[in-house]
Design a protein around this motif. Structure first.
Motif: not given
Length: 121
Positions: A26-30, A32-37, A44-56
């Motif tokens: 739920x830490x959106x700032x973190x 976003x910072x990881x995705x930006x770097x 794309x893979x990072x965002x997909x993994x996070x979405x999978x984890x939050x949905x699961x």
């Protein structure tokens, strides 16, 4: 240096999957910072993994929400009194032995005194 940490974070996320709670994912700032770097493929893979984890995680938490049974207030002294009732008196034999020994010591003292009064030398 941030790019290296973000890449390490993403590689660990890929290998071991995200162990998300609302606090972590739920830490959106973190996120976003990881995705930006990360590079575009990593992002794309990072965002997909996070979405999978939050949905699961939300699907699992929906099944696992439980209400704990409410217990009444307990008296802490009642438990110790109950424990004392259930435990045997370990010093009972010592008390009996010391009582008998005291009675014998008093009897011996009285007998010697009586003998010394009757036979003064």
């Amino acid at each position: 240096q941030l790019a290296e940490v973000a890449q390490l974070h993403y590689s660990l996320l890929k290998d071991y999957h995200a162990g998300c709670s609302e606090f972590v994912c739920g830490n959106i700032q973190l996120r976003n910072e990881v995705a930006r770097n990360l590079n575009a493929a990593g992002r794309a893979g990072y965002i997909q993994e996070i979405k999978k984890a939050t949905i699961a995680g939300s699907a699992e938490s929906g099944n696992k929400n439980r209400m704990l049974k409410k217990e009444g207030k307990t008296d802490p002294g009642a438990q110790s009194r109950e424990a004392q009732k259930n435990t045997p008196d370990t010093y009972r034999w010592l008390k009996v032995f010391l009582s008998i020994l005291t009675v014998l010591a008093v009897l011996i003292f009285l007998l010697r005194r009586r003998v010394s009064v009757q036979n003064p030398e």
